[in-house]
Design an enzyme around this catalytic site. Structure first.
Site, mmCIF file in Angstrom:
data_model
loop_
_atom_site.group_PDB
_atom_site.id
_atom_site.type_symbol
_atom_site.label_atom_id
_atom_site.label_comp_id
_atom_site.label_asym_id
_atom_site.label_seq_id
_atom_site.Cartn_x
_atom_site.Cartn_y
_atom_site.Cartn_z
ATOM 1 N N PRO A 54 -10.028 24.048 -1.946
ATOM 2 C CA PRO A 54 -8.715 24.635 -2.016
ATOM 3 C C PRO A 54 -8.702 25.833 -1.080
ATOM 4 O O PRO A 54 -9.634 26.613 -1.065
ATOM 5 C CB PRO A 54 -8.599 25.084 -3.463
ATOM 6 N N GLU A 55 -7.667 26.000 -0.317
ATOM 7 C CA GLU A 55 -7.614 27.136 0.600
ATOM 8 C C GLU A 55 -7.083 28.352 -0.156
ATOM 9 O O GLU A 55 -6.930 28.307 -1.377
ATOM 10 C CB GLU A 55 -6.789 26.736 1.827
ATOM 11 N N LYS A 88 -10.568 33.212 -0.040
ATOM 12 C CA LYS A 88 -10.950 32.137 -0.944
ATOM 13 C C LYS A 88 -11.839 32.629 -2.083
ATOM 14 O O LYS A 88 -12.428 31.827 -2.795
ATOM 15 C CB LYS A 88 -11.677 31.045 -0.144
ATOM 16 N N ARG A 145 -16.587 20.761 11.516
ATOM 17 C CA ARG A 145 -15.361 20.435 10.772
ATOM 18 C C ARG A 145 -14.450 19.636 11.687
ATOM 19 O O ARG A 145 -14.512 19.750 12.905
ATOM 20 C CB ARG A 145 -14.648 21.707 10.314
#
Length: 298
Positions: A2-3, A52, A287
């Site tokens: 989750p950001e 985060k 990524r």
DNA sequence: CGACAATGTGTAA
DNA sequence: TACACCTTGTCGA
């Protein structure tokens, strides 16, 4: 993971359902038994998020510091006071929304938390409900000083958007030759942006992801900050990442279908929603990076 | 059932 | 750059 928007929602939710409550803190899985014991039986004073990182502050001046990492998640349940408390964490599908717990709505006779299912790192239990944490990359009990050193490693958080934050971001972004796509993932440059928002705000701003920070005009950096603030604030409101405006949605009611929610994230090979060019995919720093080579050439 | 990916990050090489 | 961390849904055999 989750950001940042999800972590800010978690901070708000912990405040809503647990603040002022004396909590039992346990580690059903066992890996966090020592840290849990330091907090067990103490009152939760407040909860905050930066990027985060989640900080739950207890009345004995210790802090539960949690970072969900790639696959961490919190699940909530309880009586009617937990109505609307969502389970928030690692999505398993594109555009997945939070799962709301309505158990308390038609089950006023809440009798306590269920037996832990799976690897529950930590469980918080009040008289009214519970929260389970799984899969987090960081879960530790720390002091104020240690929390301060965590914050010192982080850049400005667009979901706080304090005075001076935009200029701090601009200065940091323009200082490195690193591609802007990598800078957005650098939590020291901007805290809370992850792989979805990174790809999406660069598309929305028409920016070439490979443009070095040093080549980015200051005005473009300021617009990038402002758009990130806007789109992540929507994420806090919606509990979902939606970066497309309504004219791109096929559904007419409420939020769009998952497949209408993004411009480029996980749309490699599909036509760009603006120009029809196939969306590109590359690996950057281990990524996946998605972008439209035609629209993002500035 | 096993392999693999996933909205991350820290550390070693 | 690689991989360790450590969880779960999905997909293919």
């Amino acid at each position: 993971m989750p950001e940042g928007h999800s972590v800010h929602r978690l901070a708000r939710q912990f405040g809503d359902v647990f603040a002022g409550e004396r909590l039992a803190v346990t580690s059903p899985q066992g890996r966090f038994a020592q840290g849990a014991a330091l907090l067990d039986g103490h009152i939760l004073i407040g909860s905050t998020a930066h990027g985060k990182h989640l900080f739950l502050e207890f009345e004995n001046s210790l802090i539960l510091h949690v970072h969900l990492g790639l696959y961490g998640a919190w699940n909530f349940g309880g009586d009617a006071s937990f109505r609307g408390a969502s389970s928030i964490g690692a999505p398993r599908r594109v555009g997945e929304r939070e799962v709301r717990d309505d158990a308390g709505a038609d089950n006023p006779a809440y009798a306590g938390p269920p037996d832990p299912v799976g690897a529950v790192r930590v469980r918080l239990t009040s008289a009214h409900g519970w929260a389970d944490l799984r899969g987090a990359t960081t879960c530790e009990t720390i002091t104020d000083a240690e929390a301060a050193s965590v914050l010192a490693r982080l850049g400005p958080d667009p979901l706080q958007n304090l005075a001076g934050n935009r200029e701090s971001f601009t200065e940091a972004a323009l200082a490195k030759r690193t591609p802007i796509a990598a800078l957005l993932m650098d939590q020291k440059v901007i805290a809370g942006v992850g792989n979805v928002y990174r790809a999406e705000v660069l598309f929305r701003q028409g920016l070439d992801p490979w443009l070095p920070g040093t080549a980015l005009p200051a005005e473009a950096a300021r617009r990038l900050w402002d758009d990130t603030v806007a789109v992540m604030s929507d994420g806090v409101r919606d509990g979902r990442i939606v970066t497309t405006p309504p004219r791109y949605w096929t559904a007419s009611e409420g939020l769009p279908a998952p497949e209408d929610s993004h411009f480029v994230y996980r749309r490699q090979g599909l036509d760009c929603r603006n120009c029809g060019t196939p969306v590109a995919l590359a690996e950057l720093g281990a990524r996946k990076l998605y972008w439209c080579p035609s629209c993002q050439s500035a």
